[in-house]
Design an enzyme around this catalytic site. Structure first.
Site, PDB file in Angstrom:
ATOM      1  N   GLN A 127       0.835  -1.194   0.000  1.00 52.23           N
ATOM      2  CA  GLN A 127       0.000   0.000   0.000  1.00 52.23           C
ATOM      3  C   GLN A 127       0.874   1.250   0.000  1.00 52.23           C
ATOM      4  O   GLN A 127       0.598   2.220  -0.701  1.00 52.23           O
ATOM      5  CB  GLN A 127      -0.936  -0.008   1.222  1.00 52.23           C
ATOM      6  CG  GLN A 127      -1.910   1.147   1.274  1.00 52.23           C
ATOM      7  CD  GLN A 127      -2.972   1.096   0.167  1.00 52.23           C
ATOM      8  OE1 GLN A 127      -3.286   0.026  -0.356  1.00 52.23           O
ATOM      9  NE2 GLN A 127      -3.511   2.240  -0.190  1.00 52.23           N
ATOM     10  N   TRP A 155      -7.243   9.415  -4.203  1.00 52.76           N
ATOM     11  CA  TRP A 155      -7.334   8.198  -5.007  1.00 52.76           C
ATOM     12  C   TRP A 155      -6.771   6.970  -4.314  1.00 52.76           C
ATOM     13  O   TRP A 155      -7.220   5.844  -4.576  1.00 52.76           O
ATOM     14  CB  TRP A 155      -6.611   8.405  -6.351  1.00 52.76           C
ATOM     15  CG  TRP A 155      -7.255   9.467  -7.155  1.00 52.76           C
ATOM     16  CD1 TRP A 155      -6.875  10.777  -7.245  1.00 52.76           C
ATOM     17  CD2 TRP A 155      -8.451   9.348  -7.938  1.00 52.76           C
ATOM     18  NE1 TRP A 155      -7.752  11.473  -8.044  1.00 52.76           N
ATOM     19  CE2 TRP A 155      -8.726  10.618  -8.487  1.00 52.76           C
ATOM     20  CE3 TRP A 155      -9.306   8.282  -8.230  1.00 52.76           C
ATOM     21  CZ2 TRP A 155      -9.821  10.849  -9.316  1.00 52.76           C
ATOM     22  CZ3 TRP A 155     -10.395   8.520  -9.056  1.00 52.76           C
ATOM     23  CH2 TRP A 155     -10.647   9.789  -9.578  1.00 52.76           C
ATOM     24  N   VAL A 156      -5.767   7.178  -3.505  1.00 51.05           N
ATOM     25  CA  VAL A 156      -5.128   6.037  -2.840  1.00 51.05           C
ATOM     26  C   VAL A 156      -5.218   6.255  -1.338  1.00 51.05           C
ATOM     27  O   VAL A 156      -4.852   7.323  -0.843  1.00 51.05           O
ATOM     28  CB  VAL A 156      -3.638   5.916  -3.256  1.00 51.05           C
ATOM     29  CG1 VAL A 156      -2.972   4.753  -2.542  1.00 51.05           C
ATOM     30  CG2 VAL A 156      -3.514   5.757  -4.765  1.00 51.05           C
ATOM     31  N   HIS A 164      -7.950  -2.616   1.334  1.00 52.25           N
ATOM     32  CA  HIS A 164      -7.188  -3.693   0.681  1.00 52.25           C
ATOM     33  C   HIS A 164      -6.310  -4.416   1.707  1.00 52.25           C
ATOM     34  O   HIS A 164      -6.051  -5.598   1.579  1.00 52.25           O
ATOM     35  CB  HIS A 164      -6.335  -3.137  -0.456  1.00 52.25           C
ATOM     36  CG  HIS A 164      -7.140  -2.744  -1.653  1.00 52.25           C
ATOM     37  ND1 HIS A 164      -7.592  -3.658  -2.566  1.00 52.25           N
ATOM     38  CD2 HIS A 164      -7.598  -1.542  -2.063  1.00 52.25           C
ATOM     39  CE1 HIS A 164      -8.297  -3.025  -3.508  1.00 52.25           C
ATOM     40  NE2 HIS A 164      -8.310  -1.741  -3.218  1.00 52.25           N
ATOM     41  N   ASP A 171     -10.583  -4.464  -6.139  1.00 47.52           N
ATOM     42  CA  ASP A 171     -10.763  -3.627  -7.326  1.00 47.52           C
ATOM     43  C   ASP A 171     -11.106  -4.560  -8.477  1.00 47.52           C
ATOM     44  O   ASP A 171     -10.317  -5.458  -8.813  1.00 47.52           O
ATOM     45  CB  ASP A 171      -9.474  -2.860  -7.645  1.00 47.52           C
ATOM     46  CG  ASP A 171      -9.181  -1.787  -6.603  1.00 47.52           C
ATOM     47  OD1 ASP A 171     -10.099  -1.438  -5.846  1.00 47.52           O
ATOM     48  OD2 ASP A 171      -8.032  -1.312  -6.564  1.00 47.52           O
ATOM     49  N   GLU A 214     -14.816   5.585  -7.045  1.00 48.90           N
ATOM     50  CA  GLU A 214     -14.062   4.475  -7.628  1.00 48.90           C
ATOM     51  C   GLU A 214     -15.060   3.379  -7.988  1.00 48.90           C
ATOM     52  O   GLU A 214     -15.411   2.564  -7.147  1.00 48.90           O
ATOM     53  CB  GLU A 214     -13.036   3.923  -6.612  1.00 48.90           C
ATOM     54  CG  GLU A 214     -11.903   4.886  -6.315  1.00 48.90           C
ATOM     55  CD  GLU A 214     -10.772   4.246  -5.524  1.00 48.90           C
ATOM     56  OE1 GLU A 214     -10.948   3.117  -5.023  1.00 48.90           O
ATOM     57  OE2 GLU A 214      -9.716   4.875  -5.412  1.00 48.90           O
ATOM     58  N   HIS A 217     -13.983  -0.246  -6.999  1.00 46.39           N
ATOM     59  CA  HIS A 217     -13.652  -0.717  -5.659  1.00 46.39           C
ATOM     60  C   HIS A 217     -14.896  -1.217  -4.924  1.00 46.39           C
ATOM     61  O   HIS A 217     -15.794  -0.441  -4.623  1.00 46.39           O
ATOM     62  CB  HIS A 217     -12.971   0.389  -4.848  1.00 46.39           C
ATOM     63  CG  HIS A 217     -12.536  -0.056  -3.472  1.00 46.39           C
ATOM     64  ND1 HIS A 217     -11.221  -0.335  -3.143  1.00 46.39           N
ATOM     65  CD2 HIS A 217     -13.251  -0.309  -2.348  1.00 46.39           C
ATOM     66  CE1 HIS A 217     -11.159  -0.724  -1.875  1.00 46.39           C
ATOM     67  NE2 HIS A 217     -12.389  -0.712  -1.377  1.00 46.39           N
TER      68      HIS A 217
HETATM   69 ZN   LIG Z   1      -9.493  -0.344  -4.217  1.00 46.80          ZN
END
Ligand SMILES: [Zn+2]
Length: 243
Positions: A127, A155-156, A164, A171, A214, A217
């Site tokens: 990550q 976004w992250v 995650h 995703d 997203e 996701h």
């Molecule tokens: Zn994701």
């Protein structure tokens, strides 16, 4: 006379039987129509899979592994000891969600849509790498380090705050050969809740989730929660707040 009496009685029996048979036939046809109608109506119902993990842990929803909240305000508890299942492309997911993911993918394929998990479980360092790469990408685009960090975080997820790392976030994209991304996203938007998955970062909830829309996701929360979240158009934070 005797003979003709018998004959007419036989004819009467024959007519009676024919009426009964026609009645049974009509009844059966009606039943078939009803069952196909109800099949249509059940298309929004939860999907049954072999392993009913959902039946567990119903006593205390606060401790329910499926409803663990991970976001900026609620970093991951690193002590969780999860069991992972590896997918055919090398991605991994929490073993408990695998049967639901598998069933969902099978059903998508049977409708001619070909999804793939492009990212499943991530370690903290994986990550961190994705996070660093995203910042570097924006810096390369001309943003300052500060701006790049802010943009990347839309976004992250910041390391330690990603689903995650929980093994419950996936995703999902198109395979790039047989399907387009939008086909996968549309199908998931309409159906994923039936398998216990939610579109975790919708467009109209970015002020709450802190993450941009997203469409790929998805997060496993179990069928009951997913159904309510989908039906009410809320996000996981709102759902848990109402508990
Ligand atoms: Zn994701």
């Amino acid at each position: 006379m005797e003979y003709s009496y018998k004959k007419s009685r036989h004819r009467g029996s024959f007519i009676f039987c024919a009426v009964i048979l026609i009645a049974i036939g009509c009844g059966a046809a009606y039943a078939v129509r009803c069952s196909s109608d109800s099949d249509l109506h059940t298309s929004d119902q939860p999907v049954q899979v072999n392993k009913q993990y959902d039946e567990r842990d119903k006593k205390n929803e606060e401790e329910d592994w499926r409803l663990v909240l991970v976001n900026r305000e609620n970093p991951l508890n690193q002590t969780s000891d999860m069991e992972l299942t590896e997918l055919s492309n090398g991605q991994k997911v929490d073993t408990r969600i695998y049967p639901y993911l598998q069933k969902m993918f099978e059903d998508m394929r049977s409708e001619g849509i070909y999804p793939v998990v492009v990212s499943g479980y991530r370690t903290e360092s994986e990550q961190q790498q994705i996070y660093n790469d995203k910042i570097a990408e924006f810096v390369a685009d001309g943003l300052t380090e500060y701006e790049a960090k802010k943009e990347a975080e839309r976004w992250v997820a910041i390391p330690g705050t990603s689903e995650h790392q929980l093994g419950l976030g996936v995703d999902i994209n198109a395979d790039g050969i047989n399907s387009y991304g939008y086909e996968v996203y549309e199908w998931l938007e309409d159906n994923a809740h039936r398998y216990g998955f939610i579109h975790r970062y919708p467009d109209d909830k970015t002020d709450i989730t802190g993450i941009a829309n997203e469409p790929w996701h998805y997060r496993y929360v179990g069928q009951k929660a997913a159904d309510e979240i989908h039906r009410r158009g809320i996000c996981l934070e709102e759902y848990l707040e109402g508990k």
